[in-house]
Design a protein around this motif. Sequence first.
Motif, PDB file in Angstrom:
ATOM      1  N   GLU A  18       0.897  -1.053   0.254  1.00 40.16           N
ATOM      2  CA  GLU A  18       0.226  -0.020  -0.154  1.00 40.16           C
ATOM      3  C   GLU A  18       0.863   1.272   0.278  1.00 40.16           C
ATOM      4  N   ALA A  19       2.600   1.423   0.899  1.00 45.81           N
ATOM      5  CA  ALA A  19       2.839   2.548   0.437  1.00 45.81           C
ATOM      6  C   ALA A  19       2.935   3.026  -1.024  1.00 45.81           C
ATOM      7  N   GLU A  20       2.543   1.825  -2.269  1.00 48.59           N
ATOM      8  CA  GLU A  20       3.473   2.656  -3.314  1.00 48.59           C
ATOM      9  C   GLU A  20       2.481   2.664  -3.728  1.00 48.59           C
ATOM     10  N   ARG A  21       1.154   2.433  -3.103  1.00 47.53           N
ATOM     11  CA  ARG A  21      -0.048   3.359  -3.749  1.00 47.53           C
ATOM     12  C   ARG A  21      -0.809   4.304  -2.901  1.00 47.53           C
ATOM     13  N   ARG A  22      -0.223   4.546  -2.348  1.00 48.70           N
ATOM     14  CA  ARG A  22      -0.936   5.815  -1.520  1.00 48.70           C
ATOM     15  C   ARG A  22       0.220   7.264  -2.206  1.00 48.70           C
ATOM     16  N   PRO A  23      -0.215   8.623  -2.897  1.00 50.90           N
ATOM     17  CA  PRO A  23       0.616   9.301  -2.603  1.00 50.90           C
ATOM     18  C   PRO A  23       0.763   9.690  -1.226  1.00 50.90           C
ATOM     19  N   PRO A  24       2.396  10.198  -1.455  1.00 49.32           N
ATOM     20  CA  PRO A  24       2.914  10.654   0.361  1.00 49.32           C
ATOM     21  C   PRO A  24       2.076  12.075   0.602  1.00 49.32           C
ATOM     22  N   PHE A  33       5.465   6.332  -4.471  1.00 51.35           N
ATOM     23  CA  PHE A  33       4.381   6.162  -4.949  1.00 51.35           C
ATOM     24  C   PHE A  33       4.995   6.155  -6.942  1.00 51.35           C
ATOM     25  N   LEU A  34       5.734   7.429  -7.091  1.00 47.45           N
ATOM     26  CA  LEU A  34       5.565   8.273  -8.491  1.00 47.45           C
ATOM     27  C   LEU A  34       6.493   7.004  -9.235  1.00 47.45           C
ATOM     28  N   SER A  36       6.102   3.605  -8.910  1.00 52.33           N
ATOM     29  CA  SER A  36       5.935   2.208  -8.323  1.00 52.33           C
ATOM     30  C   SER A  36       5.060   2.253  -9.401  1.00 52.33           C
ATOM     31  N   LEU A  37       5.537   1.028  -9.671  1.00 50.20           N
ATOM     32  CA  LEU A  37       4.078   0.654 -11.369  1.00 50.20           C
ATOM     33  C   LEU A  37       2.269  -0.151 -10.833  1.00 50.20           C
ATOM     34  N   LEU A  38       2.470  -0.256  -9.789  1.00 48.82           N
ATOM     35  CA  LEU A  38       1.174  -0.555  -8.719  1.00 48.82           C
ATOM     36  C   LEU A  38      -0.019   0.350  -8.817  1.00 48.82           C
ATOM     37  N   PRO A  39      -1.510   0.214  -9.255  1.00 51.85           N
ATOM     38  CA  PRO A  39      -2.460   0.824  -9.633  1.00 51.85           C
ATOM     39  C   PRO A  39      -2.047   1.890  -8.298  1.00 51.85           C
ATOM     40  N   PRO A  40      -2.182   2.648  -7.951  1.00 57.81           N
ATOM     41  CA  PRO A  40      -3.182   3.272  -6.994  1.00 57.81           C
ATOM     42  C   PRO A  40      -4.185   3.143  -6.389  1.00 57.81           C
ATOM     43  N   MET A  41      -4.681   3.328  -4.628  1.00 56.86           N
ATOM     44  CA  MET A  41      -5.899   2.995  -4.315  1.00 56.86           C
ATOM     45  C   MET A  41      -6.995   3.530  -4.515  1.00 56.86           C
ATOM     46  N   ARG A  42      -6.940   4.720  -4.599  1.00 59.29           N
ATOM     47  CA  ARG A  42      -7.558   6.190  -5.148  1.00 59.29           C
ATOM     48  C   ARG A  42      -7.206   5.710  -6.795  1.00 59.29           C
ATOM     49  N   CYS A  44      -8.417   8.156  -8.685  1.00 58.69           N
ATOM     50  CA  CYS A  44      -7.851   9.741  -9.106  1.00 58.69           C
ATOM     51  C   CYS A  44      -6.567  10.011  -8.968  1.00 58.69           C
ATOM     52  N   ASP A  45      -6.228   9.557  -8.391  1.00 57.75           N
ATOM     53  CA  ASP A  45      -4.651   8.905  -7.968  1.00 57.75           C
ATOM     54  C   ASP A  45      -3.552   8.546  -9.275  1.00 57.75           C
ATOM     55  N   TRP A  46      -4.588   8.014  -9.817  1.00 55.25           N
ATOM     56  CA  TRP A  46      -3.671   7.961 -11.193  1.00 55.25           C
ATOM     57  C   TRP A  46      -3.284   9.579 -11.988  1.00 55.25           C
ATOM     58  N   LEU A  47      -3.940  10.554 -11.846  1.00 56.90           N
ATOM     59  CA  LEU A  47      -3.373  11.502 -12.360  1.00 56.90           C
ATOM     60  C   LEU A  47      -2.007  12.490 -12.590  1.00 56.90           C
ATOM     61  N   LEU A  48      -1.606  11.435 -10.623  1.00 57.93           N
ATOM     62  CA  LEU A  48      -0.826  11.853 -10.174  1.00 57.93           C
ATOM     63  C   LEU A  48       1.149  11.365 -10.960  1.00 57.93           C
ATOM     64  N   LYS A  49       0.487  10.323 -11.003  1.00 57.79           N
ATOM     65  CA  LYS A  49       1.472   9.114 -11.912  1.00 57.79           C
ATOM     66  C   LYS A  49       2.419   9.952 -13.158  1.00 57.79           C
ATOM     67  N   PRO A  50       3.888  10.026 -13.738  1.00 56.05           N
ATOM     68  CA  PRO A  50       3.610   9.949 -14.662  1.00 56.05           C
ATOM     69  C   PRO A  50       2.968   9.996 -16.099  1.00 56.05           C
ATOM     70  N   ALA A  51       2.854  11.145 -17.294  1.00 58.84           N
ATOM     71  CA  ALA A  51       2.899  10.936 -18.243  1.00 58.84           C
ATOM     72  C   ALA A  51       3.066   9.868 -18.839  1.00 58.84           C
ATOM     73  N   ARG A  52       3.837   9.186 -18.808  1.00 57.86           N
ATOM     74  CA  ARG A  52       4.175   7.726 -19.733  1.00 57.86           C
ATOM     75  C   ARG A  52       3.176   6.191 -19.191  1.00 57.86           C
ATOM     76  N   ARG A  53       2.534   6.541 -18.022  1.00 61.16           N
ATOM     77  CA  ARG A  53       1.886   5.656 -17.326  1.00 61.16           C
ATOM     78  C   ARG A  53       0.921   6.039 -18.250  1.00 61.16           C
ATOM     79  N   ILE A  54      -0.386   6.551 -19.121  1.00 60.94           N
ATOM     80  CA  ILE A  54      -1.056   7.283 -19.826  1.00 60.94           C
ATOM     81  C   ILE A  54      -1.196   5.922 -21.088  1.00 60.94           C
TER      82      ILE A  54
END
Length: 139
Positions: A18-24, A33-34, A36-42, A44-54
Amino acid sequence: MHLHCYSWTGTGDDRRREAERRPPLPPADPGPFLASLLPPMRTCDWLLKPARRIDATPASVDEAMDWLAERYRAAEPSFLHPGDEVRIGLDFRLDRVRESLHAGVDVQWGIWLRSGRFVSCAVVCCSPNRDADYRCPAS
């Protein structure tokens, strides 16, 4: 509003990290978090991941639904409980997606696969997102 699509397939047990799935907190400290390749818990938090993850930025709800249907069909031969998925059905899922996205609600699908694997697919409403005030990762 526009949409971004994200996906992850991996070992289901990895989702326990979970530490990798929650933004700090504070958001300025990226933590694990950034990276990690794991999906976020929420969702909407995908939007905090780098654009290359889109995976995709569909131009319409219909295109987002096509993207989800493609991911679903690609994973279908590996579903752990195909009978359960048949009872739900892709058409029912897509009907809910259409309603949700038109209402500005993010969509997250998670399905267990054979061999302890898990697939997660998300369509996230961006600029604005009703659950978080994040800037677009693609801008």
